[in-house]
Write an enzyme that holds these catalytic residues in place. Structure first.
Site, PDB file in Angstrom:
ATOM      1  N   LYS C  45      60.585 -45.986  64.189  1.00 51.09           N
ATOM      2  CA  LYS C  45      61.518 -45.632  63.118  1.00 51.09           C
ATOM      3  C   LYS C  45      61.929 -44.165  63.088  1.00 51.09           C
ATOM      4  O   LYS C  45      61.298 -43.314  63.692  1.00 51.09           O
ATOM      5  CB  LYS C  45      60.971 -46.088  61.772  1.00 51.09           C
ATOM      6  N   GLY C  72      66.909 -44.076  53.628  1.00 46.10           N
ATOM      7  CA  GLY C  72      67.065 -42.617  53.653  1.00 46.10           C
ATOM      8  C   GLY C  72      66.013 -41.919  54.498  1.00 46.10           C
ATOM      9  O   GLY C  72      65.546 -40.834  54.155  1.00 46.10           O
ATOM     10  N   ASN C 127      69.943 -40.398  66.403  1.00 42.81           N
ATOM     11  CA  ASN C 127      70.656 -41.117  65.351  1.00 42.81           C
ATOM     12  C   ASN C 127      71.683 -40.192  64.700  1.00 42.81           C
ATOM     13  O   ASN C 127      71.328 -39.366  63.853  1.00 42.81           O
ATOM     14  CB  ASN C 127      69.621 -41.601  64.328  1.00 42.81           C
ATOM     15  N   CYS C 130      73.237 -42.313  60.527  1.00 44.78           N
ATOM     16  CA  CYS C 130      72.576 -42.838  59.339  1.00 44.78           C
ATOM     17  C   CYS C 130      73.478 -42.635  58.130  1.00 44.78           C
ATOM     18  O   CYS C 130      73.827 -41.505  57.793  1.00 44.78           O
ATOM     19  CB  CYS C 130      71.241 -42.146  59.084  1.00 44.78           C
ATOM     20  N   LYS C 165      72.850 -43.002  69.211  1.00 47.27           N
ATOM     21  CA  LYS C 165      73.184 -44.175  68.378  1.00 47.27           C
ATOM     22  C   LYS C 165      74.429 -43.873  67.561  1.00 47.27           C
ATOM     23  O   LYS C 165      74.459 -42.930  66.776  1.00 47.27           O
ATOM     24  CB  LYS C 165      71.999 -44.515  67.467  1.00 47.27           C
ATOM     25  N   GLY C 217      72.865 -57.098  59.601  1.00 50.57           N
ATOM     26  CA  GLY C 217      72.661 -58.544  59.604  1.00 50.57           C
ATOM     27  C   GLY C 217      73.812 -59.269  60.273  1.00 50.57           C
ATOM     28  O   GLY C 217      74.802 -58.650  60.682  1.00 50.57           O
ATOM     29  N   GLY C 243      73.426 -55.379  66.150  1.00 50.76           N
ATOM     30  CA  GLY C 243      74.213 -55.712  64.974  1.00 50.76           C
ATOM     31  C   GLY C 243      74.157 -57.202  64.736  1.00 50.76           C
ATOM     32  O   GLY C 243      74.934 -57.963  65.291  1.00 50.76           O
ATOM     33  N   GLY C 244      73.180 -57.656  63.947  1.00 51.60           N
ATOM     34  CA  GLY C 244      73.152 -59.051  63.533  1.00 51.60           C
ATOM     35  C   GLY C 244      72.664 -60.038  64.565  1.00 51.60           C
ATOM     36  O   GLY C 244      72.955 -61.226  64.475  1.00 51.60           O
ATOM     37  N   GLY C 265      67.378 -56.218  64.947  1.00 50.84           N
ATOM     38  CA  GLY C 265      67.094 -55.413  63.766  1.00 50.84           C
ATOM     39  C   GLY C 265      66.714 -56.249  62.570  1.00 50.84           C
ATOM     40  O   GLY C 265      65.595 -56.774  62.470  1.00 50.84           O
TER      41      GLY C 265
END
Lengths: 258, 301, 301, 258
Positions: C45, C72, C127, C130, C165, C217, C243-244, C265
């Protein structure tokens, strides 16, 4: 023809061969079935499937006015139809119906050939009954890969003679429906529903013998009422909605290449 | 239901519930299911200067809580609309708004100019956000300059209510809304579809003939609500919110985020009676929460 | 399963199935459900220079076929990771990739610099996307200049595999991918979450403490597949798609659109065993379709 | 404690008062229930609801080792839980379980008070059994708005004395649980689960009397296993996951304002 949005109760769910099943349903509020033409379809809501967002168009297999039942012959083609086929007696399915124009029957005469393949056999049962009731000589030509995938043959026999073609020769003539010996005979009209390659082959045979031929298309659709413009077929008049201008088309309306 | 009255430019709507372009035909397709006079209005499907055949079949794919479409503005052209469709709509006691699309600024202007004299057409929605055509459409909607130039030109040709439909396929939708507002748009509607794609992996080909298409349905609702909220903070003109609305509750999300009215789109395909239910559900909410004027709920977030 | 081997920069993955940052903890949280050694790798993470408490509760809302989150970047900082987490991961026989976040370019660089000496960390994922922090994050990811500047700085501090990302909340993700490639990124991963929002209309307040959050999702999958397809046409470096994804079929959509590897994810929350199933389903697909090397399927659309 | 992902078969679905129901389930594969501590929870998959994407966290109401049944007391709080409550015997529900830490019981002694409100009563049934089996003097204090919303009182009585508070005075003491006369007595430990305002009130009472008090939180969560970091509660050690560090906390770990 007025369209309705109606709840139906499942009365029977019969497992047929292969990935097929037959649901027999009646209006949940006990009302009489609305007027329905052979070849029309319903848009069924699939309530219990997480992965199904849109309704599923299913052609009407039979209308039994005595029992007030609507029959849907369904092929398990994914999560939506799989869920419908798992319905139990007493379950309720919401439908928008009846949709589309159905097969023209008023002007039909003489000897007619109804050609079906796979789940495309579905609308031909009720069509055969209507034509037989109108005094015609009804003949079915049903194609399948193998004997076990032939659907509702006994029901079809109630309304006409049934000819069969199987790819593997396990029943009827071996080979495709277009190679069946019935094509040696003269027909006054042909009705056809099945996979696109089959319908195109039947259309070729019909043109060769100058026989009028109607096919029922199964283009993917969202709304079923002519709003989304997704199920279009290219015709001599341009792109038209299969759901409202069809699903039945006279083959010369289409732009199928020979 | 006077508590549901809202205004968009000079349009006075009996309630905030409109139908999204391309999802409700010309209204008449749904007349068996919905009392059309109960709705705030209809946005009839994308109309171009000349007839368009649209894209090749297949044009749709189901996706999780949504669908992709690639219709490509199939329609018979503005003159056909004026001569053949418009006369059939005159008995409907709801506002009729025409969605206007084009491949060039001149196209937009000419369609707007021809619609302007029609007495019952009090508003047009200019579509600068169609993802399914090669020319025009989204190309105008993804830059402030493009959006402004179409708005400015159409504004000069059409003096009734001018709504501009925005694309969500942008980094900063608020700045595009501001550009459109600055050129005299009376309202913005958002969101049009998100550009998406789905692949049939068994057949190793895209589901759509055009490869990519427009994603709509409940899947995109959180994105749409966020964009309405951002735009509401940026502009003073009324906003029409859409994107995955299926219920009065969903509609109220958009209103609380800052929308004056809403459009119901894809869910008309799932439940053809949904628009009428949404009117009832919003009214019921107002009743339960003692809201005497729906406008009080606007932008409370 | 040698047919599933793929490479991302200098990383050799036993299969293309990775886990997305922030959805799989440090892997160990899922050890009761999945044989961690079966996966291509883990992206642990989001790690920042200093510890972060993250946003206030509530941080999530369920949406149609998806969810919003506003965590966050809660984490204990890079030194805690190095001293307390990293030693517990050494027995895992899969690649461990650290997701690196920061509020400034200096932050990113310093985290990367501290991770660089760790023998088992052969890659980091930077990243720049975010949506749930006020500073940094998506601010860098929505312009070519911002994305390029972070990439350039981190590239100088980290000589192993550098993945960037990308944010989907942009007009033209392909141009951002190109900017990142030009500064020496070895790979791009996409998409991070879409900025979204949901409102509790009964309570008349947003579901998230931060009002907006990141949508993930299956709902966003068509958008993600489209973006991977666009980026694959624009860059030469390998793409990691996410992505999903819920199944091998979904994973293959991304691969056929142009991804070399994929990340699972949000669906880890729904089915904690899904990653292992996806490995099997991809392998089964290759078997059924006579694919001797998964790389043959890449970008065939 | 090892976590499992297991299918359970619904054996009984009992409708309780108000919007509540009780499901009794057993592992579908016939295996023995895994070891479960009172206060742990499960994450249930809701398969038939289109509008439910994530699992639903449900606290474990009871573990019946004789019948090998797990009991879930469920409140209809939306489409997901409504769907679970519509389960029929024979239906299968997939669960990730057991999750969280449960209530500390090993070091409990003497007279304990278990305070529950609404669906928060759920974990106290099994907790009471465990404490009673450990030889403690178990007392329940259950709050509800009105008599009809009191849940499973007869079951609770098997393991301890039950005191009741109702807002409208239709059963037990009138008013909130924090105003019940049991607070005049001395308790060795308090366990509490219910709506946040109730738990905060109970925590205040506990602090006043310097009684050790454990509360079980119900923060919204996605994963249930400490990965998503959504269910955090602010504690003296910063934000921690309720799913893995809780759901039970000693009140002095929390930063609740008095």
């Amino acid at each position: 023809m007025k369209k309705y949005i109606l709840d139906f109760v499942v009365r029977h769910n019969e497992k047929l061969g292969g990935r097929f099943g037959l649901l027999k349903l009646t209006p949940a509020n006990g009302s009489q079935l609305p007027e329905i033409a052979a070849g029309q379809f319903v848009q069924v809501s699939v309530d219990g499937s997480k992965t199904t967002f849109l309704r599923r168009p299913i052609s009407i297999n039979f209308v039994d006015k005595v029992t007030n039942e609507l029959w849907l012959l369904i092929r398990n083609a994914g999560n939506g139809t799989e869920h419908l086929l798992s319905s139990k007696p007493g379950d309720v399915l919401n439908m928008v119906m009846p949709l589309g124009n159905g097969f023209p029957v008023e002007d039909a005469t003489g000897r007619v050939l109804l050609v079906g393949g796979g789940v495309g056999t579905a609308p031909l049962l009720y069509l055969g009954k209507i034509l037989r009731d109108n005094g015609l000589d009804v003949n079915y030509l049903i194609g399948a890969r193998t004997k076990d995938e032939l659907l509702m043959i006994d029901n079809l026999k109630e309304y006409g003679t049934v000819y069969i073609s199987t790819d593997d020769g396990s029943a009827g003539d071996p080979g495709l429906v277009t190679q069946n010996k019935v094509w040696d005979e003269k027909w006054d009209r042909i009705y056809c529903c099945g996979p696109a390659p089959m319908m195109k082959g039947v259309a070729r045979n019909a043109r060769k013998s100058s026989t009028q031929c109607f096919v029922s298309l199964e283009n993917m659709m969202a709304c079923g009422v002519g709003a989304c413009l997704c199920c279009v077929e290219r015709t001599t008049k341009g792109n038209v909605c299969v759901c409202t201008e069809g699903p039945v088309f006279e083959i010369n309306q289409l732009t199928w290449q020979d | 239901m006077a508590r549901l009255n809202v205004e968009i430019g000079s349009l006075k709507l009996k309630n905030p519930v409109l139908t999204a372009s391309g999802t409700f035909g010309y209204g008449t397709e749904f007349a068996d299911f919905v009392d059309l006079n109960r709705l705030g209005g209809f946005i009839v499907k994308g109309t171009t200067l000349n007839a368009r055949e649209g894209n090749d079949y297949p044009r749709m794919a189901e996706t999780p809580s949504g669908m992709l479409n690639a219709v490509g503005l199939q329609n018979k052209g503005v003159d056909y609309f004026i001569n053949n469709i418009y006369p059939t709509l005159l008995d409907i006691d709801s506002e009729i708004i025409v969605n206007v699309s084009g491949a060039s600024i001149d196209d937009y202007v000419e369609v707007a100019r021809r619609l302007a004299p029609l007495e019952r057409i009090n508003a047009i929605e200019v579509n600068i956000s169609c993802p399914n055509v090669k020319q025009g459409g989204m190309a105008f909607g993804t830059t402030c300059e493009g959006a402004a130039s179409v708005t400015k030109a159409v504004r000069n040709a059409f003096n009734k209510t001018l709504i501009v439909k925005l694309s969500p396929n942008v980094t900063d939708i608020a700045s595009i809304a501001k550009a459109v507002e600055a050129e005299g748009a009376d309202s913005v509607s958002l969101i049009n579809t998100m550009l998406g794609m789905a692949i049939d992996v068994e057949r190793q080909r895209p589901y759509l003939s055009t490869i990519t298409g427009g994603l709509s349905g409940p899947a995109v609702r959180p994105i749409a609500v966020r964009m309405v909220w951002q735009v509401a903070k940026a502009v003073k003109i009324p906003i029409i919110g859409l994107g995955g609305i299926t219920s009065g509750k969903d509609a109220l999300e958009f209103i609380m985020a800052g929308a004056t009215a809403i459009q119901v789109g894809t869910y008309n395909f799932v439940d053809p009676t949904v628009t009428s239910k949404i009117v009832d559900e919003i009214d019921d909410y107002c009743h339960r929460h003692n809201v005497s004027d729906i406008n009080e709920l606007r932008g409370i977030i």
